[in-house]
Design a protein around this motif. Structure first.
Motif, short mmCIF file in Angstrom:
data_model
loop_
_atom_site.label_atom_id
_atom_site.label_comp_id
_atom_site.label_asym_id
_atom_site.label_seq_id
_atom_site.Cartn_x
_atom_site.Cartn_y
_atom_site.Cartn_z
N ASN A 112 0.85 -1.18 0.00
CA ASN A 112 0.00 0.00 0.00
C ASN A 112 0.89 1.23 0.00
O ASN A 112 1.48 1.54 1.03
CB ASN A 112 -0.91 -0.02 1.22
CG ASN A 112 -1.91 1.13 1.20
OD1 ASN A 112 -2.10 1.76 0.18
ND2 ASN A 112 -2.53 1.39 2.33
N PRO A 113 1.06 1.88 -1.14
CA PRO A 113 0.35 1.68 -2.41
C PRO A 113 0.97 0.54 -3.22
O PRO A 113 2.11 0.15 -2.98
CB PRO A 113 0.58 3.02 -3.12
CG PRO A 113 1.91 3.48 -2.65
CD PRO A 113 1.98 3.03 -1.20
N PRO A 114 0.22 0.01 -4.19
CA PRO A 114 0.77 -1.00 -5.09
C PRO A 114 1.96 -0.44 -5.86
O PRO A 114 2.03 0.76 -6.13
CB PRO A 114 -0.39 -1.32 -6.04
CG PRO A 114 -1.61 -0.86 -5.31
CD PRO A 114 -1.19 0.31 -4.48
N LEU A 115 2.90 -1.33 -6.22
CA LEU A 115 4.11 -0.91 -6.93
C LEU A 115 4.00 -1.21 -8.43
O LEU A 115 3.67 -2.34 -8.80
CB LEU A 115 5.32 -1.65 -6.38
CG LEU A 115 5.64 -1.43 -4.90
CD1 LEU A 115 6.79 -2.33 -4.48
CD2 LEU A 115 5.97 0.02 -4.65
N PRO A 116 4.32 -0.23 -9.29
CA PRO A 116 4.31 -0.50 -10.73
C PRO A 116 5.47 -1.41 -11.10
O PRO A 116 6.59 -1.22 -10.62
CB PRO A 116 4.45 0.88 -11.36
CG PRO A 116 5.01 1.76 -10.30
CD PRO A 116 4.64 1.16 -8.99
N MET A 117 5.19 -2.42 -11.91
CA MET A 117 6.21 -3.40 -12.29
C MET A 117 6.10 -3.77 -13.75
O MET A 117 5.02 -3.71 -14.34
CB MET A 117 6.08 -4.67 -11.46
CG MET A 117 6.19 -4.46 -9.98
SD MET A 117 6.54 -5.97 -9.11
CE MET A 117 8.29 -5.77 -8.93
N ASN A 118 7.23 -4.21 -14.31
CA ASN A 118 7.27 -4.81 -15.64
C ASN A 118 7.38 -6.32 -15.45
O ASN A 118 8.22 -6.78 -14.68
CB ASN A 118 8.47 -4.29 -16.44
CG ASN A 118 8.34 -2.84 -16.80
OD1 ASN A 118 7.25 -2.35 -17.03
ND2 ASN A 118 9.44 -2.13 -16.82
#
Length: 83
Positions: free
Chosen positions: A5-11
């Motif tokens: 929290n918050p979500p993490l942006p990932m590839n």
């Protein structure tokens, strides 16, 4: 299991998404990221070695490497079968 929290942006190998959960099975296991894929809405769990943090110019991460596909065992890692 940790809810991020918050979500993490990932590839990921399935495309870009946001990691919502982190699973840790202990010191002899990879971390596992549960990622909601942005384009398709699919939910996948990936080993740590198969994901990368998304681009973030502010933090100096301007060209993160693309994650490879799901890991496959290397020949040297496969134990021979005793007969």
């Amino acid at each position: 299991m940790i809810q991020l929290n918050p979500p993490l942006p990932m590839n990921t190998p399935k495309g870009e998404g946001f990691a919502h959960f982190l699973i840790d099975y202990g010191p002899e296991s990879d971390l596992y990221w549960t990622v909601f894929i942005t384009e398709t809405g699919e939910i996948w769990t990936f080993a740590n070695r198969d994901v990368r943090a998304s681009k973030n110019i502010t933090l100096g991460r301007v060209a993160p490497s693309k994650p490879r596909g799901p890991a496959t065992p290397r020949t040297a890692e496969i134990a021979p079968i005793a007969r």
